[in-house]
Design a protein around this motif. Structure first.
Motif, short mmCIF file in Angstrom:
data_model
loop_
_atom_site.label_atom_id
_atom_site.label_comp_id
_atom_site.label_asym_id
_atom_site.label_seq_id
_atom_site.Cartn_x
_atom_site.Cartn_y
_atom_site.Cartn_z
N PHE A 196 -10.48 98.08 51.27
CA PHE A 196 -10.95 98.94 50.17
C PHE A 196 -10.12 98.34 49.12
CE2 PHE A 196 -10.93 101.08 54.22
CZ PHE A 196 -11.78 102.00 54.11
N ASP A 197 -10.86 98.24 47.83
CA ASP A 197 -10.44 97.77 46.62
C ASP A 197 -10.55 98.69 45.41
OD1 ASP A 197 -8.95 95.13 45.40
OD2 ASP A 197 -10.47 95.82 44.04
N ILE A 198 -9.73 99.23 44.78
CA ILE A 198 -9.79 100.14 43.90
C ILE A 198 -10.44 99.34 42.54
CG2 ILE A 198 -8.85 101.75 41.90
CD1 ILE A 198 -6.31 102.02 44.04
N ASP A 199 -11.63 99.96 42.24
CA ASP A 199 -12.27 99.48 40.62
C ASP A 199 -11.52 99.62 39.56
OD1 ASP A 199 -14.38 98.68 42.64
OD2 ASP A 199 -15.61 100.53 42.33
N PHE A 200 -11.50 98.67 38.79
CA PHE A 200 -10.74 98.35 37.44
C PHE A 200 -9.41 99.15 37.52
CE2 PHE A 200 -15.39 99.20 36.93
CZ PHE A 200 -15.72 97.84 36.34
N VAL A 276 -11.62 107.93 40.28
CA VAL A 276 -11.75 106.59 40.62
C VAL A 276 -12.48 106.20 41.82
CG1 VAL A 276 -9.89 105.02 41.73
CG2 VAL A 276 -9.19 106.78 40.07
N SER A 277 -13.06 104.91 41.81
CA SER A 277 -13.73 104.48 42.79
C SER A 277 -13.35 103.44 43.49
CB SER A 277 -15.37 104.16 42.10
OG SER A 277 -15.33 103.21 41.27
N MET A 278 -14.06 103.24 44.55
CA MET A 278 -13.36 102.03 45.38
C MET A 278 -14.56 101.04 45.94
SD MET A 278 -10.35 103.29 47.83
CE MET A 278 -9.46 101.81 47.88
N SER A 279 -14.58 99.72 45.67
CA SER A 279 -15.50 98.92 46.60
C SER A 279 -15.08 98.63 47.79
CB SER A 279 -15.73 97.66 45.84
OG SER A 279 -16.44 98.01 44.43
N VAL A 280 -15.92 98.59 48.76
CA VAL A 280 -15.52 98.42 50.33
C VAL A 280 -16.35 97.30 51.04
CG1 VAL A 280 -15.35 99.68 52.31
CG2 VAL A 280 -15.01 100.96 50.51
N GLU A 300 -15.60 88.75 51.97
CA GLU A 300 -16.82 88.47 51.42
C GLU A 300 -17.73 89.41 51.09
OE1 GLU A 300 -18.83 84.71 52.82
OE2 GLU A 300 -17.09 84.47 54.34
N ALA A 301 -17.65 90.33 51.93
CA ALA A 301 -18.73 91.64 51.74
C ALA A 301 -18.17 92.38 50.58
CB ALA A 301 -18.54 92.57 53.05
N LEU A 302 -16.81 92.53 50.44
CA LEU A 302 -15.93 93.31 49.48
C LEU A 302 -16.22 92.79 47.95
CD1 LEU A 302 -13.91 95.14 48.11
CD2 LEU A 302 -12.22 93.13 48.63
N TYR A 303 -16.34 91.21 48.02
CA TYR A 303 -16.50 90.68 46.68
C TYR A 303 -18.16 90.72 46.31
CZ TYR A 303 -11.91 89.04 45.69
OH TYR A 303 -10.76 88.83 45.32
N ASP A 307 -19.39 92.31 42.90
CA ASP A 307 -20.22 91.46 42.00
C ASP A 307 -21.63 92.18 41.85
OD1 ASP A 307 -18.20 89.54 41.69
OD2 ASP A 307 -19.18 88.35 43.47
N HIS A 308 -21.95 93.17 42.64
CA HIS A 308 -23.27 93.76 42.50
C HIS A 308 -23.18 95.49 42.29
CE1 HIS A 308 -24.26 90.04 44.59
NE2 HIS A 308 -25.41 90.28 44.06
N GLY A 309 -22.12 95.79 41.17
CA GLY A 309 -22.16 97.02 40.91
C GLY A 309 -20.93 97.86 41.25
N ARG A 310 -20.00 97.40 41.99
CA ARG A 310 -19.00 98.29 42.42
C ARG A 310 -19.25 99.49 43.05
NH1 ARG A 310 -14.27 95.44 39.96
NH2 ARG A 310 -14.94 93.92 38.45
N ASN A 311 -18.32 100.25 43.50
CA ASN A 311 -18.54 101.74 44.18
C ASN A 311 -19.62 101.63 45.08
OD1 ASN A 311 -18.01 104.49 44.30
ND2 ASN A 311 -19.64 105.01 42.97
N GLN A 312 -19.40 100.81 46.18
CA GLN A 312 -20.28 100.56 47.11
C GLN A 312 -19.68 100.10 48.35
OE1 GLN A 312 -23.49 97.74 46.66
NE2 GLN A 312 -22.68 97.10 44.75
#
Length: 337
Positions: A196-200, A276-280, A300-303, A307-312
């Protein structure tokens, strides 16, 4: 008490306990300690039966009663009608010792306060002749054990968020991948690792300052603990990156778990910051796959998600199957670090 204490054996039990350096080994160490102490202080002709049980284990077994399935080996010897009594004790949130009179004999219940894998657990002892002195001794033993366990667990936690730290992650994942992690359910599980990575997050720190950024990390960690299940392993890797290790009875459960957290997070409002959103990124864990390989796949799935819109939420295996990522596994060879 008429039994005299063997000081040498007593000191050996304490020495063995202090050899433990990770919390996953605490429960077996406690059982070994209690078996020895009870053999000294509360001897009886029949064997003493005891076990550390979690609420999650009890719910799992109760849910399968009447289905005709064989009970998990961990519960052999306990009468099925006692499960509901034990679950009721846990649901009361009691932190006191209780003795239950059952058809199978006296069950002594002592609450436990420590664990990585479960939040609600008990030490259960089946014994007919425990007197007040023996019960008092067990309580003192557990107090000492809890104090020691708290030191071990504190060393396995991230100081800011209270989640498990990277050092603990390496050990837990290795045990799962080597099939040395005892599942709490009686049926085979599917294991998954998610990053899990917090967006921005840098923008949050730059705009509101690092104190507010730390507050976001703390509140988000609490939200993860509240949303995910008891027994799910949650780690902070540093900065705004978190890792979860999930064991699911059905392989589709991981999608439900992650989507539920995503919805909960998107609906949550953080003080001053707002939403706040996260990419997973998520990948399946498997035997004979190195921990670093699983991490790399989830990363790799996280990146891809970033790279394709975040928050997903993106799953490595699905991305590979759909031709969106190349499988990094080297077929027929052992992949090294």
């Amino acid at each position: 008490m008429t039994t005299q204490l063997n000081l040498s054996e007593f000191m050996q039990t304490l020495t063995d306990l202090t050899k433990v350096r990770e919390s996953l080994a605490l429960d077996p160490a406690l059982l070994s300690l209690m078996q020895h102490w009870l053999s000294i202080f509360a001897a009886q002709p029949q064997p003493i039966r005891m076990q550390v049980l979690s609420r999650r284990q009890l719910v799992s077994v109760i849910s399968t009663l009447g289905s005709g399935e064989v009970t998990h080996a961990a519960f052999d010897g306990w009468m099925p009608e006692n499960y509901a009594l034990l679950l009721n004790y846990m649901d009361k949130g009691s932190h006191q010792y209780e003795c239950l009179e059952t058809n199978s004999g006296k069950l002594h219940i002592f609450p436990l306060q420590q664990s990585i894998a479960h939040k609600h657990a008990i030490l259960l002892i089946q014994h007919e002749t425990l007197d007040e002195d023996a019960i008092s001794l067990i309580k003192q033993c557990l107090d000492m054990f809890h104090h020691y366990a708290s030191l071990i667990i504190e060393n396995e936690r991230d100081a800011l968020t209270g989640l498990l730290n990277r050092k603990t992650f390496d050990h837990c994942v290795s045990k799962i991948l080597l099939n040395d992690y005892t599942p709490e359910f009686k049926f085979p599980l599917h294991h998954f690792l998610a990053i899990f990575d917090i967006d921005f997050f840098k923008k949050i720190n730059d705009t509101y300052g690092h104190l507010i950024g730390d507050e976001v990390l703390i509140l988000l960690s609490r939200l993860m603990q509240e949303t995910f299940r008891e027994g799910d392993l949650l780690f902070r890797f540093g900065g705004e990156e978190f890792v979860g290790v999930f064991s699911c009875a059905d392989e589709n459960d991981i999608t439900v778990l992650l989507e539920r957290f995503k919805a909960t997070l998107n609906a949550h409002v953080f003080p001053q910051v707002g939403h706040v959103s996260m990419s997973v990124g998520c990948s399946r864990m498997a035997l004979n796959v190195l921990p670093n390989t699983v991490l790399e796949r989830a990363d790799e799935a996280l990146y891809y998600a970033k790279d394709h819109g975040r928050n997903q939420i993106c799953f490595y295996e699905e991305l590979v199957e759909n031709g969106l990522l190349s499988d990094s596994t080297i077929q027929g060879e052992v992949e090294l670090f």
